[in-house]
Design a protein around this motif. Structure first.
Motif, mmCIF file in Angstrom:
data_model
loop_
_atom_site.group_PDB
_atom_site.id
_atom_site.type_symbol
_atom_site.label_atom_id
_atom_site.label_comp_id
_atom_site.label_asym_id
_atom_site.label_seq_id
_atom_site.Cartn_x
_atom_site.Cartn_y
_atom_site.Cartn_z
ATOM 1 N N ALA A 83 0.827 -1.209 0.000
ATOM 2 C CA ALA A 83 0.000 0.000 0.000
ATOM 3 C C ALA A 83 0.856 1.252 0.000
ATOM 4 O O ALA A 83 0.534 2.246 -0.660
ATOM 5 C CB ALA A 83 -0.928 -0.010 1.211
ATOM 6 N N ALA A 84 1.984 1.212 0.722
ATOM 7 C CA ALA A 84 2.866 2.379 0.800
ATOM 8 C C ALA A 84 3.548 2.661 -0.535
ATOM 9 O O ALA A 84 3.947 3.794 -0.814
ATOM 10 C CB ALA A 84 3.913 2.161 1.888
ATOM 11 N N ALA A 85 3.697 1.615 -1.371
ATOM 12 C CA ALA A 85 4.364 1.794 -2.663
ATOM 13 C C ALA A 85 3.443 2.438 -3.701
ATOM 14 O O ALA A 85 3.915 2.967 -4.710
ATOM 15 C CB ALA A 85 4.853 0.443 -3.192
ATOM 16 N N LEU A 86 2.126 2.404 -3.453
ATOM 17 C CA LEU A 86 1.183 2.993 -4.398
ATOM 18 C C LEU A 86 1.207 4.511 -4.316
ATOM 19 O O LEU A 86 1.369 5.074 -3.225
ATOM 20 C CB LEU A 86 -0.245 2.509 -4.093
ATOM 21 C CG LEU A 86 -0.632 1.112 -4.566
ATOM 22 C CD1 LEU A 86 -2.008 0.753 -4.023
ATOM 23 C CD2 LEU A 86 -0.639 1.042 -6.085
ATOM 24 N N PRO A 87 1.032 5.199 -5.444
ATOM 25 C CA PRO A 87 0.895 6.658 -5.398
ATOM 26 C C PRO A 87 -0.352 7.031 -4.605
ATOM 27 O O PRO A 87 -1.289 6.228 -4.472
ATOM 28 C CB PRO A 87 0.742 7.052 -6.875
ATOM 29 C CG PRO A 87 1.228 5.876 -7.649
ATOM 30 C CD PRO A 87 0.967 4.668 -6.801
ATOM 31 N N ASN A 88 -0.383 8.240 -4.071
ATOM 32 C CA ASN A 88 -1.549 8.692 -3.324
ATOM 33 C C ASN A 88 -2.780 8.706 -4.224
ATOM 34 O O ASN A 88 -2.757 9.249 -5.324
ATOM 35 C CB ASN A 88 -1.320 10.101 -2.766
ATOM 36 C CG ASN A 88 -0.290 10.093 -1.654
ATOM 37 O OD1 ASN A 88 -0.162 9.114 -0.925
ATOM 38 N ND2 ASN A 88 0.447 11.170 -1.535
ATOM 39 N N ASN A 89 -3.856 8.093 -3.752
ATOM 40 C CA ASN A 89 -5.095 8.060 -4.509
ATOM 41 C C ASN A 89 -5.895 9.318 -4.174
ATOM 42 O O ASN A 89 -6.697 9.331 -3.252
ATOM 43 C CB ASN A 89 -5.892 6.798 -4.161
ATOM 44 C CG ASN A 89 -7.105 6.621 -5.052
ATOM 45 O OD1 ASN A 89 -7.377 7.448 -5.906
ATOM 46 N ND2 ASN A 89 -7.835 5.547 -4.851
ATOM 47 N N VAL A 145 -4.875 7.235 -10.306
ATOM 48 C CA VAL A 145 -4.854 5.974 -9.571
ATOM 49 C C VAL A 145 -6.290 5.474 -9.539
ATOM 50 O O VAL A 145 -7.156 6.083 -8.909
ATOM 51 C CB VAL A 145 -4.308 6.146 -8.145
ATOM 52 C CG1 VAL A 145 -4.405 4.822 -7.388
ATOM 53 C CG2 VAL A 145 -2.864 6.617 -8.185
ATOM 54 N N LEU A 146 -6.546 4.398 -10.259
ATOM 55 C CA LEU A 146 -7.883 3.824 -10.324
ATOM 56 C C LEU A 146 -7.869 2.431 -9.713
ATOM 57 O O LEU A 146 -7.101 1.569 -10.144
ATOM 58 C CB LEU A 146 -8.376 3.730 -11.773
ATOM 59 C CG LEU A 146 -8.689 5.043 -12.511
ATOM 60 C CD1 LEU A 146 -9.088 4.740 -13.949
ATOM 61 C CD2 LEU A 146 -9.786 5.803 -11.808
ATOM 62 N N PHE A 147 -8.702 2.256 -8.700
ATOM 63 C CA PHE A 147 -8.862 0.941 -8.096
ATOM 64 C C PHE A 147 -7.511 0.341 -7.691
ATOM 65 O O PHE A 147 -7.154 -0.776 -8.061
ATOM 66 C CB PHE A 147 -9.624 0.011 -9.042
ATOM 67 C CG PHE A 147 -10.831 0.671 -9.659
ATOM 68 C CD1 PHE A 147 -11.885 1.103 -8.864
ATOM 69 C CD2 PHE A 147 -10.900 0.896 -11.020
ATOM 70 C CE1 PHE A 147 -12.987 1.735 -9.430
ATOM 71 C CE2 PHE A 147 -11.994 1.520 -11.595
ATOM 72 C CZ PHE A 147 -13.052 1.940 -10.795
ATOM 73 N N LYS A 148 -6.745 1.154 -6.977
ATOM 74 C CA LYS A 148 -5.467 0.754 -6.365
ATOM 75 C C LYS A 148 -4.372 0.470 -7.388
ATOM 76 O O LYS A 148 -3.430 -0.278 -7.109
ATOM 77 C CB LYS A 148 -5.658 -0.471 -5.467
ATOM 78 C CG LYS A 148 -6.590 -0.221 -4.284
ATOM 79 C CD LYS A 148 -6.675 -1.449 -3.396
ATOM 80 C CE LYS A 148 -7.582 -1.184 -2.199
ATOM 81 N NZ LYS A 148 -7.664 -2.363 -1.295
ATOM 82 N N LYS A 149 -4.495 1.060 -8.559
ATOM 83 C CA LYS A 149 -3.449 0.865 -9.562
ATOM 84 C C LYS A 149 -3.224 2.150 -10.336
ATOM 85 O O LYS A 149 -4.183 2.799 -10.765
ATOM 86 C CB LYS A 149 -3.832 -0.262 -10.534
ATOM 87 C CG LYS A 149 -2.702 -0.647 -11.480
ATOM 88 C CD LYS A 149 -3.040 -1.878 -12.295
ATOM 89 C CE LYS A 149 -1.881 -2.278 -13.197
ATOM 90 N NZ LYS A 149 -2.184 -3.464 -14.028
ATOM 91 N N ALA A 150 -1.956 2.542 -10.491
ATOM 92 C CA ALA A 150 -1.619 3.730 -11.258
ATOM 93 C C ALA A 150 -1.859 3.448 -12.732
ATOM 94 O O ALA A 150 -1.345 2.459 -13.272
ATOM 95 C CB ALA A 150 -0.169 4.125 -11.014
#
Length: 280
Positions: A83-89, A145-150
């Motif tokens: 989760a921390a590696a994902l860009p801010n949604n 960022v859509l549905f937890k994916k950049a």
């Protein structure tokens, strides 16, 4: 019932932030789906994860993601680390630029969505953006960022809103050159080209998705209905593969068949016109 938005946020263009609603452009909810059933008991089967070595069931709380670095060797990633590696949604589609609509290669298209204004005082600004893109014949390149994916998206004007397609990344798409590079270059001309042109012209029409049939899904629906009614199911034999014939002969036969259909249609129209003249 009006469709429900699956995502709400903003389109950001320079200093503008326009409130929008995102709707799924396609759905598989109407397709026939199956459950896995225990043939002996008639009960549904549930899926479980089994430890390959101990053959014991692994509870959900002990399941983590692992990236294989070698045979039997994994780097373990915990949910909070991923989760921390994902860009801010931040619920924002940021427009990074515009490109000529004709330059967009559809082979990169992934999933379609519709974007509509959420109304308010900026609804007119959204309409101006759509109309400007339409007149300039451009598409917008956006990031979100859509549905937890950049994702990268292509946005194109459609009606009173935008159609957004998420894009496959360059490394995910196999280029046509990779597939076709081994094929010999051929020079097609003369009778073969004339016959092909004739066949194409007799089959010309307009693109109408309503005419597309999902024959497999319909066959499944018919099968389910027949079994529910207790009818006997007979499995027809498989068709043999079509024989390979000479291309020129095949084109000639196709052209002959198309010409025959065209002649029948003309005769039918002529007969109908004659009947109308007599009636008048």
């Amino acid at each position: 019932m009006a469709p429900r938005a699956t995502w709400k946020g903003y389109i950001k263009l320079a200093e503008l932030a326009l409130p929008i609603s995102l709707y799924a452009g396609a759905t598989t909810s109407k397709r026939i789906s199956f459950h896995i059933i225990n043939r002996k008991t008639g009960n549904r089967v549930s899926r479980e994860y089994i430890d390959e070595d101990t053959s014991k069931v692994v509870d959900r709380e002990h399941q983590v993601k692992g990236y294989e670095t070698g045979e039997g060797q994994y780097i373990i990633l915990h949910p909070d680390e991923i989760a921390a590696a994902l860009p801010n949604n931040d619920k924002t589609i940021t427009i990074e630029g515009f490109v000529p609509a004709e330059d967009v290669d559809t082979v990169f298209f992934d999933k379609p969505y519709y974007l509509a204004s959420s109304g308010g005082i900026l609804g007119e600004t959204f309409a101006v953006l759509c109309e400007g893109m339409k007149r300039q014949k451009v598409a917008a390149v956006g990031k979100a960022v859509l549905f937890k994916k950049a994702r990268t998206l292509i946005l194109r004007p459609e009606g009173e809103g935008l159609v957004a397609n998420t894009l496959n990344y360059d490394y995910e798409v196999r280029l046509a050159e990779e597939i076709f590079k081994e094929l010999p270059e051929m020079k097609i001309e003369g009778e073969m080209l004339d016959l092909a042109k004739h066949i194409i012209e007799t089959k010309m029409g307009s693109f109408d998705p309503r005419s597309f049939d999902d024959r497999y899904d319909q066959a499944l629906a018919d099968l389910i209905k027949a079994k529910a009614e207790g009818k006997e199911i007979k499995v027809p034999p498989r068709k043999r593969e079509a024989k390979v014939v000479n291309l020129l002969d095949a084109l000639r036969e196709s052209a002959k068949a198309a010409k025959a259909v065209e002649g029948k249609r003309a005769a039918s129209n002529s007969k109908a016109a004659s009947t109308r003249r007599k009636a008048s």
